[in-house]
Design a protein around this motif. Structure first.
Motif, PDB file in Angstrom:
ATOM      1  N   ASP A   1      24.757  49.162 -34.840  1.00  0.00           N
ATOM      2  CA  ASP A   1      23.740  49.900 -34.096  1.00  0.00           C
ATOM      3  C   ASP A   1      22.614  48.981 -33.631  1.00  0.00           C
ATOM      4  O   ASP A   1      22.121  49.097 -32.502  1.00  0.00           O
ATOM      5  CB  ASP A   1      23.152  51.022 -34.960  1.00  0.00           C
ATOM      6  CG  ASP A   1      24.183  52.062 -35.340  1.00  0.00           C
ATOM      7  OD1 ASP A   1      25.170  52.224 -34.591  1.00  0.00           O
ATOM      8  OD2 ASP A   1      24.013  52.703 -36.398  1.00  0.00           O
TER       9      ASP A   1
ATOM     10  N   GLU B   1      23.722  46.726 -30.735  1.00  0.00           N
ATOM     11  CA  GLU B   1      23.752  47.504 -29.482  1.00  0.00           C
ATOM     12  C   GLU B   1      22.344  47.728 -28.959  1.00  0.00           C
ATOM     13  O   GLU B   1      22.103  47.675 -27.747  1.00  0.00           O
ATOM     14  CB  GLU B   1      24.452  48.839 -29.714  1.00  0.00           C
ATOM     15  CG  GLU B   1      25.959  48.710 -29.948  1.00  0.00           C
ATOM     16  CD  GLU B   1      26.606  50.050 -30.241  1.00  0.00           C
ATOM     17  OE1 GLU B   1      25.866  51.063 -30.338  1.00  0.00           O
ATOM     18  OE2 GLU B   1      27.843  50.094 -30.381  1.00  0.00           O
ATOM     19  N   ALA B   2      21.397  47.955 -29.847  1.00  0.00           N
ATOM     20  CA  ALA B   2      20.015  48.185 -29.422  1.00  0.00           C
ATOM     21  C   ALA B   2      19.381  46.902 -28.882  1.00  0.00           C
ATOM     22  O   ALA B   2      18.644  46.932 -27.888  1.00  0.00           O
ATOM     23  CB  ALA B   2      19.191  48.734 -30.585  1.00  0.00           C
TER      24      ALA B   2
ATOM     25  N   ARG C   1      13.560  46.645 -31.352  1.00  0.00           N
ATOM     26  CA  ARG C   1      14.804  47.363 -31.037  1.00  0.00           C
ATOM     27  C   ARG C   1      15.448  47.891 -32.319  1.00  0.00           C
ATOM     28  O   ARG C   1      15.983  49.002 -32.345  1.00  0.00           O
ATOM     29  CB  ARG C   1      15.772  46.435 -30.306  1.00  0.00           C
ATOM     30  CG  ARG C   1      15.295  46.015 -28.930  1.00  0.00           C
ATOM     31  CD  ARG C   1      15.271  47.215 -27.975  1.00  0.00           C
ATOM     32  NE  ARG C   1      14.833  46.831 -26.651  1.00  0.00           N
ATOM     33  CZ  ARG C   1      13.588  46.888 -26.212  1.00  0.00           C
ATOM     34  NH1 ARG C   1      12.634  47.330 -27.029  1.00  0.00           N
ATOM     35  NH2 ARG C   1      13.287  46.540 -24.980  1.00  0.00           N
TER      36      ARG C   1
ATOM     37  N   ASP D   1      13.896  51.055 -33.584  1.00  0.00           N
ATOM     38  CA  ASP D   1      14.297  52.256 -32.845  1.00  0.00           C
ATOM     39  C   ASP D   1      15.488  52.956 -33.480  1.00  0.00           C
ATOM     40  O   ASP D   1      15.691  54.155 -33.256  1.00  0.00           O
ATOM     41  CB  ASP D   1      14.643  51.893 -31.390  1.00  0.00           C
ATOM     42  CG  ASP D   1      13.417  51.488 -30.577  1.00  0.00           C
ATOM     43  OD1 ASP D   1      12.289  51.832 -30.991  1.00  0.00           O
ATOM     44  OD2 ASP D   1      13.594  50.816 -29.540  1.00  0.00           O
ATOM     45  N   VAL D   2      16.307  52.207 -34.238  1.00  0.00           N
ATOM     46  CA  VAL D   2      17.471  52.824 -34.888  1.00  0.00           C
ATOM     47  C   VAL D   2      17.293  52.866 -36.407  1.00  0.00           C
ATOM     48  O   VAL D   2      18.255  53.010 -37.151  1.00  0.00           O
ATOM     49  CB  VAL D   2      18.782  52.103 -34.504  1.00  0.00           C
ATOM     50  CG1 VAL D   2      19.040  52.230 -33.018  1.00  0.00           C
ATOM     51  CG2 VAL D   2      18.752  50.629 -34.911  1.00  0.00           C
TER      52      VAL D   2
END
Length: 492
Positions: free
Chosen positions: A66, A69-70, A116, A119-120
């Motif tokens: 994840d 990807e971010a 980033r 964010d996850v």
């Protein structure tokens, strides 16, 4: 290991063809050395940093897919564990861009990735071993989704024929077993790359080996593993044991380990690649379509795929690297002894010390490796890993001395000289090497702070060891972001 591989079952024919291709690669490499085909007129340095992922409480976060990807940046890649990432900083000339440009580039990249990741629901942690990591965090489910790591795991255990045993006696004692190589993921490092010419490679590699123990003593940052306080740089014995393909019977017979300091000073980079082929069976016998001899004879540069893949499964503390960039081959040394963190400021100080000291030692009329046994250099590495900045290390002309005395009296002036002749002026090098000096003066580095802070919390808060480790880790992350060198961190 810097490539993706498919999930495969290898046959005897695969291994036979791979052995033949590796010999062809080695012969072609020897020809390239004889014909001086390497790029080295404008040598560059490089940097890789492995990081841990944690959640908001400081516990490991199994979110690498994840987070990658971010971030969406090719400079970032997966690592062995789902709680790991790696960043590759673009190579540069050592003195390019002024005194602050490399630090700013690294901090910008890390800060962007941190935003980033947040964010996850994850955060980045630069530390040799994540203090909150527990034994149940490194089971089979923590292995990265990347197929190359699953294949490597299968091959290591096929070679061993039994579970891994991890035994480390330090401040406390650790005894455990593992049925995957995932405990290796606990080891997160900083890797400095140094491009060198073929004719000076041996001298630089020997110099790097000679100072490996000093580097580790100064920068130790991994005192905890699975809730126990062990060595000051526990990463060293853990890495040596967690990737060992040898059952006890092969160890007794003298079979070399995959994590290897080596056993002799070298005369050529060829010595290292020839040892790879002589001593180590292939873990990943994947053959490339390229015929290296035909490619070279045709006027092009061969990639020597089998040679480089095999080299990537042998974890020397100073590893030789052959690579091709824009059609031109080059050689570099990958210095792998140092832990990640604690801060970017600490990492760059470690880099300045390494680059400057190796340059000065290479330029000496009577090199240190002609006055020091190879075994003494290896003994220094393990003494430094066990005792950190309190270690006593051997150095020619001084005998066995405290590492701080060795650095302040002998090695720090050499590092200054090496940076100076490399083109780094005093206003740039003095703040960097000043961090090393103050570590020696104060006797403090990341490992010392972690241990002292843990015991302070455990003694004053009485919350239990695991919670004390978690609270210490959260404080560590706060100081990491402030970017003040670890020797300045308070314990309160």
């Amino acid at each position: 290991m810097g490539r993706d591989v498919p999930a495969l079952v290898f046959t005897r024919d695969d291994r036979r063809r791979y052995r033949t291709k590796m010999q062809s690669c080695l012969d072609t490499f020897a020809q390239m050395l004889r014909e001086a085909r390497f790029e080295f007129e404008r040598p560059q340095v490089g940097l890789e940093i492995e990081l841990n992922l944690v959640d908001s409480s400081g516990e490991p976060a199994m979110r690498s897919t994840d987070v990658l990807e971010a971030i969406a940046d090719p400079a970032w890649d997966s690592e062995l564990g789902r709680f790991n990432l790696e960043i590759n900083i673009s190579p540069r000339q050592l003195t390019a861009g002024g005194p602050d440009s490399w630090e700013q580039e690294i901090r910008d990249a890390l800060n962007h990735a941190e935003r980033r990741a947040a964010d996850v629901g994850a955060h980045l942690a630069m530390v040799g071993i994540l203090p909150t990591l527990r034994r149940d965090h490194v089971g089979a489910g923590a292995l990265s989704e990347n197929p190359r790591y699953h294949l490597l795991n299968e091959q290591v255990f096929a070679a061993r024929g039994e579970d891994l045993r991890i035994e480390i006696d330090g401040v406390e004692r650790l005894r455990t077993y593992a049925d995957t190589i995932t405990p290796e993921a606990a080891c997160t490092s900083t890797q400095f790359h140094l491009q060198v010419s073929p004719d000076r490679f041996a001298a630089y590699w020997n110099a790097a080996q000679a100072i490996a123990g000093v580097q580790v003593a100064l920068a130790a940052n991994a005192p905890f593993l699975f809730g126990k306080e062990l060595w000051r740089e526990t990463r060293v014995p853990l890495f040596e044991q967690a990737t060992d393909t040898r059952p006890d019977e092969l160890k007794v017979q003298g079979v070399r380990p995959r994590v290897w300091f080596g056993e002799r000073w070298i005369n050529s980079v060829f010595d290292l690649f020839e040892e790879n082929l002589r001593y180590f069976p292939a873990l990943l016998p994947l053959c490339d379509d390229e015929d290296p001899k035909e490619t070279l004879d045709g006027g092009d540069t061969p990639h020597l795929a089998e040679l480089t893949l095999h080299n990537g499964t042998i974890y020397r503390w100073n590893r030789p690297v052959y690579a091709v960039d824009q059609g031109k081959p080059h050689l570099r040394i990958e210095n792998r002894v140092l832990p990640a963190g604690p801060t970017v400021a600490d990492i760059l100080a470690n880099g300045a010390f390494y680059y400057g000291l190796t340059r000065a030692l290479v330029d000496e009329e009577r090199p240190v490796w002609s006055r020091m046994s190879f075994q003494a250099a290896e003994d220094n590495l393990h003494a430094a890993a066990r005792h950190g900045i309190d270690a006593r290390l051997y150095w020619p002309g001084m005998g066995e001395v405290p590492v701080a005395e060795l650095v302040l009296r002998r090695l720090l002036p050499l590092a200054h000289r090496g940076l100076e002749v490399s083109g780094m002026d005093a206003p740039w090098r003095e703040p960097l090497l000043g961090v090393i000096e103050q570590r020696c003066v104060t006797g403090r580095n990341g490992a010392v702070w972690q241990a002292e802070m843990f015991h302070h919390i455990d003694r004053t808060s009485r919350v239990g060891p695991q919670e004390a480790l978690r609270l210490m880790t959260r404080q560590y992350l706060d100081y990491m972001h402030l970017n003040a060198p670890a020797h300045t961190w308070p314990v309160e």
